[in-house]
Design a protein around this motif. Structure first.
Motif, short mmCIF file in Angstrom:
data_model
loop_
_atom_site.label_atom_id
_atom_site.label_comp_id
_atom_site.label_asym_id
_atom_site.label_seq_id
_atom_site.Cartn_x
_atom_site.Cartn_y
_atom_site.Cartn_z
N GLY A 36 0.80 -1.22 0.00
CA GLY A 36 0.00 0.00 0.00
C GLY A 36 0.83 1.26 0.00
N PHE A 37 2.11 1.15 0.34
CA PHE A 37 3.00 2.32 0.38
C PHE A 37 3.94 2.34 -0.81
CE2 PHE A 37 1.79 1.30 4.72
CZ PHE A 37 1.39 2.55 5.21
N SER A 38 3.55 1.69 -1.89
CA SER A 38 4.39 1.66 -3.08
C SER A 38 4.42 3.02 -3.76
CB SER A 38 3.90 0.60 -4.07
OG SER A 38 2.68 1.01 -4.67
N PHE A 39 5.37 3.19 -4.65
CA PHE A 39 5.53 4.43 -5.41
C PHE A 39 4.26 4.78 -6.17
CE2 PHE A 39 6.53 6.33 -9.55
CZ PHE A 39 7.20 7.47 -9.16
N PHE A 40 3.61 3.80 -6.75
CA PHE A 40 2.43 4.03 -7.56
C PHE A 40 1.27 4.59 -6.73
CE2 PHE A 40 4.90 0.78 -9.66
CZ PHE A 40 4.86 1.18 -10.99
N ASN A 41 1.15 4.15 -5.50
CA ASN A 41 0.06 4.62 -4.65
C ASN A 41 0.34 5.99 -4.06
OD1 ASN A 41 -1.26 2.16 -5.10
ND2 ASN A 41 -0.24 1.20 -3.37
N THR A 42 1.56 6.17 -3.56
CA THR A 42 1.88 7.44 -2.90
C THR A 42 1.89 8.61 -3.88
OG1 THR A 42 4.24 6.92 -3.14
CG2 THR A 42 3.19 6.36 -1.04
N MET A 43 2.28 8.36 -5.16
CA MET A 43 2.28 9.45 -6.13
C MET A 43 0.90 10.01 -6.36
SD MET A 43 5.33 10.17 -6.85
CE MET A 43 4.90 11.37 -8.09
N SER A 44 -0.12 9.16 -6.26
CA SER A 44 -1.50 9.62 -6.46
C SER A 44 -1.92 10.64 -5.40
CB SER A 44 -2.46 8.42 -6.43
OG SER A 44 -2.13 7.48 -7.43
N LEU A 45 -1.36 10.50 -4.20
CA LEU A 45 -1.71 11.44 -3.13
C LEU A 45 -1.35 12.87 -3.50
CD1 LEU A 45 -0.42 9.41 -0.03
CD2 LEU A 45 -2.75 9.53 -0.91
N PHE A 46 -0.25 13.03 -4.25
CA PHE A 46 0.22 14.37 -4.58
C PHE A 46 -0.65 15.05 -5.64
CE2 PHE A 46 4.01 12.25 -2.94
CZ PHE A 46 4.40 13.18 -1.98
N PHE A 47 -1.58 14.31 -6.22
CA PHE A 47 -2.55 14.93 -7.13
C PHE A 47 -3.91 15.10 -6.45
CE2 PHE A 47 -6.19 14.17 -9.95
CZ PHE A 47 -6.14 15.35 -10.68
N TYR A 48 -4.44 14.00 -5.90
CA TYR A 48 -5.81 14.02 -5.38
C TYR A 48 -5.97 14.95 -4.17
CZ TYR A 48 -6.89 10.08 -8.44
OH TYR A 48 -7.09 9.27 -9.52
N ILE A 49 -5.00 14.93 -3.26
CA ILE A 49 -5.14 15.75 -2.06
C ILE A 49 -5.08 17.25 -2.38
CG2 ILE A 49 -4.05 16.35 0.15
CD1 ILE A 49 -3.38 13.42 0.52
N PRO A 50 -4.06 17.74 -3.13
CA PRO A 50 -4.07 19.17 -3.49
C PRO A 50 -5.31 19.58 -4.29
CG PRO A 50 -1.91 18.23 -3.90
CD PRO A 50 -2.83 17.09 -3.61
N PHE A 51 -5.74 18.72 -5.20
CA PHE A 51 -6.93 19.05 -6.00
C PHE A 51 -8.15 19.17 -5.11
CE2 PHE A 51 -10.49 17.84 -8.84
CZ PHE A 51 -10.32 18.83 -9.81
N SER A 52 -8.26 18.29 -4.12
CA SER A 52 -9.40 18.34 -3.20
C SER A 52 -9.34 19.59 -2.32
CB SER A 52 -9.41 17.08 -2.31
OG SER A 52 -9.54 15.92 -3.10
N ILE A 53 -8.15 19.96 -1.88
CA ILE A 53 -8.01 21.17 -1.07
C ILE A 53 -8.43 22.41 -1.86
CG2 ILE A 53 -6.32 22.69 0.07
CD1 ILE A 53 -4.76 20.17 0.84
N VAL A 54 -8.03 22.46 -3.12
CA VAL A 54 -8.42 23.58 -3.97
C VAL A 54 -9.93 23.62 -4.15
CG1 VAL A 54 -8.29 24.53 -6.31
CG2 VAL A 54 -6.22 23.70 -5.19
N LEU A 55 -10.56 22.45 -4.33
CA LEU A 55 -12.02 22.41 -4.48
C LEU A 55 -12.72 22.98 -3.25
CD1 LEU A 55 -12.58 18.87 -6.08
CD2 LEU A 55 -12.78 21.09 -7.21
N ILE A 56 -12.22 22.62 -2.07
CA ILE A 56 -12.83 23.11 -0.83
C ILE A 56 -12.66 24.62 -0.71
CG2 ILE A 56 -12.69 23.02 1.69
CD1 ILE A 56 -11.92 20.06 1.42
N THR A 57 -11.47 25.12 -1.04
CA THR A 57 -11.24 26.57 -0.96
C THR A 57 -12.07 27.35 -1.98
OG1 THR A 57 -9.34 26.40 -2.47
CG2 THR A 57 -8.90 26.24 -0.10
N GLN A 58 -12.49 26.67 -3.05
CA GLN A 58 -13.30 27.34 -4.08
C GLN A 58 -14.80 27.23 -3.82
OE1 GLN A 58 -12.03 29.28 -6.59
NE2 GLN A 58 -10.14 28.96 -5.42
N GLY A 59 -15.18 26.76 -2.64
CA GLY A 59 -16.58 26.77 -2.26
C GLY A 59 -17.34 25.47 -2.44
N TYR A 60 -16.66 24.40 -2.82
CA TYR A 60 -17.33 23.11 -2.95
C TYR A 60 -17.67 22.56 -1.57
CZ TYR A 60 -16.27 22.73 -7.96
OH TYR A 60 -16.23 22.93 -9.32
#
Length: 487
Positions: A112-136
């Motif tokens: 679960g801590f492989s390179f393929f899984n952890t790299m996804s965190l660097f996209f989904y988490i920032p994108f989600s934070i931006v969505l919340i800051t934009q009023g979602y």
């Protein structure tokens, strides 16, 4: 117990004979990982604003959701080709009073801590934070994020179930191609269907539990499969298989190089790493789908490199490790009364045939316009002549042994500075030719120049191969000595 396992692997890593070797290569890979992290962060943080600017009338989240099915399937295909199975040296532990279920849980949890899984965190988490800051809606975004992360882990465990199954890869590629063709020709509204499906999770966050249920089910399947195989007698038992011989008589028409080509074909399909290289060559054909529609690259010289990579994927990936693919039996080959020239020419024939096959498969890209197809055609001629001969020449610098039974991703066996140096002329040279030719004479002349480099190289193949053969003969015993070294 898990902490103890981690300590054992930590000691094994630092006490291994491999530690301290190829420090420069490890630094390069570290910079590559850092580059990937920064890239994913940039896309995750800036993706919302880019989509808002390019498609002002479209909800960025809905736009992402519509393409998410393609992202997940492409991720699964890439994992199948590149991801190594989670392994642990458990043989010494099987005769100790340790429950085998703990060993299996550790192996699966570690994945679960492989390179393929952890790299996804660097996209989904920032994108989600931006969505919340934009009023979602915060709860909706968190539910959507939870689903995406569980689906990434689902891909991780699906890959373990289908690994070593070539038919599974074919099915995934065909499924992805079918979805794309359905989207392109409006046979089935793929993007709207899956877009609404993922969007409903944002609107009803409780539906994100579906991802968790699917993840638990896949984890249980993997656990049951591994738990049934973790026995001491199975670990020490020698695996015996019946050797199967394929009918390769059609190669005989090539003359004296036929025996070498037959050996190469068998080598490719009987070993993990070469098999991954072979299938990855077809995966690179999809690069056109990624770049031909991007406005930024439509007039860029970078596009010519993409076209070269599409038809030259096999030559670049297989050719850069010539003759290390044969390192296990290289001493035996060199002790026989065999022609060194025929050995090298067999590699050239193999790369040339694969380049022709990839070019034929790339012809549907004429749909994007004759200008794109002419780029692919120029890249094809460049690969037939220049790329294949350059890869064989650079192989004379390869003196590191390769274990073909191991996978490709994060496997640095056989890798040296030559693998990085050879990419410089392949990347920069055609782009420079295209840039200069396009600037002074126009696009068509620039493509003719690139194609002519390949044609001239092809015409001069004999004297070039004479020079390459002398180079291999000169370094023959140094190469044999290098292949004798333990991995």
């Amino acid at each position: 117990m898990i902490t103890h396992f981690l300590k054992l692997e930590w000691k094994q890593f630092f006490r291994s004979s491999y530690f301290g070797k190829n420090i420069a290569l490890k630094i390069i890979m570290g910079f590559f990982a850092l580059y990937m992290i920064v890239s994913f962060l940039a896309v995750g943080a800036g993706g919302y604003f880019f989509l808002k600017k390019q498609y002002p009338d479209t909800d960025p989240l809905l736009f992402v959701n519509k393409l998410m099915i393609f992202v997940l399937i492409a991720d699964l295909i890439f994992r199948y080709l590149m991801q190594k199975l989670p392994v642990m040296n458990i043989k010494p532990l099987l005769n100790l009073p340790i429950r085998k279920s703990k060993l299996v849980h550790y192996v699966l949890g570690k994945s679960g801590f492989s390179f393929f899984n952890t790299m996804s965190l660097f996209f989904y988490i920032p994108f989600s934070i931006v969505l919340i800051t934009q009023g979602y809606n915060t709860l909706g975004v968190l539910g959507w994020l939870f689903l995406m992360l569980t689906l990434v882990l689902c891909n991780n465990y699906i890959n373990f179930l289908i690994n070593k199954n070539n038919y599974a890869l074919s099915i995934m590629v065909l499924f992805l191609a079918g979805l794309f063709l359905s989207y392109r020709y409006q046979l089935f509204n793929v993007t709207d269907f899956f877009g609404d499906l993922f969007q409903s999770v944002y609107e009803m966050p409780v539906l994100s539990i579906i991802g968790l249920v699917l993840l638990i089910g896949l984890y249980y399947l993997n656990f049951s499969q591994l738990n049934d195989k973790v026995y001491l007698d199975a670990a020490v038992k020698n695996k015996t298989e019946e050797a199967k011989s394929s009918d390769l008589s059609f190669v005989d028409r090539l003359g004296d190089v036929a025996p070498f080509i037959k050996n190469d074909i068998r080598l490719i399909f009987r070993n993990k790493r070469t098999k991954a290289v072979f299938f990855m060559s077809f995966f690179f054909l999809l690069y056109g789908l990624l770049f031909f529609n991007v406005e930024t690259y439509k007039e860029s010289s970078f596009l010519i490199f993409i076209c070269i990579f599409m038809t030259g994927g096999f030559s670049l990936n297989y050719g850069q490790f010539i003759p290390a693919w044969d390192s296990e039996h290289y001493r035996m080959l060199m002790s026989q009364n065999l022609s060194y020239r025929k050995f090298l020419e067999s590699k050239w024939y193999l790369m040339t045939v694969m380049t022709v096959v990839l070019f034929i498969l790339s012809t549907p890209y004429i749909y994007y316009g004759i200008d794109k197809f002419l780029m692919i055609l120029a890249g094809f001629f460049f690969n037939i002549g220049f790329t294949s001969l350059l890869m064989i020449y650079m192989g004379s610098f390869n003196k590191k042994r390769i274990d073909l039974t191991k996978g490709g991703f994060s496997n640095m066996q056989g890798t040296s500075a030559a693998q990085f140096i050879v990419l410089i002329p392949i990347m920069i040279f055609p782009m420079l030719l295209y840039f200069v030719g396009n600037y002074f004479f126009g696009t068509n002349i620039a493509l003719v120049i690139i194609a002519m480099v390949g044609v001239v190289s092809f015409i001069l193949k004999k004297p070039i191969m004479d020079f390459i053969e002398k180079r291999y003969t000169k370094t023959k015993y140094a190469t044999i000595h290098g292949f004798k070294q333990e991995l």
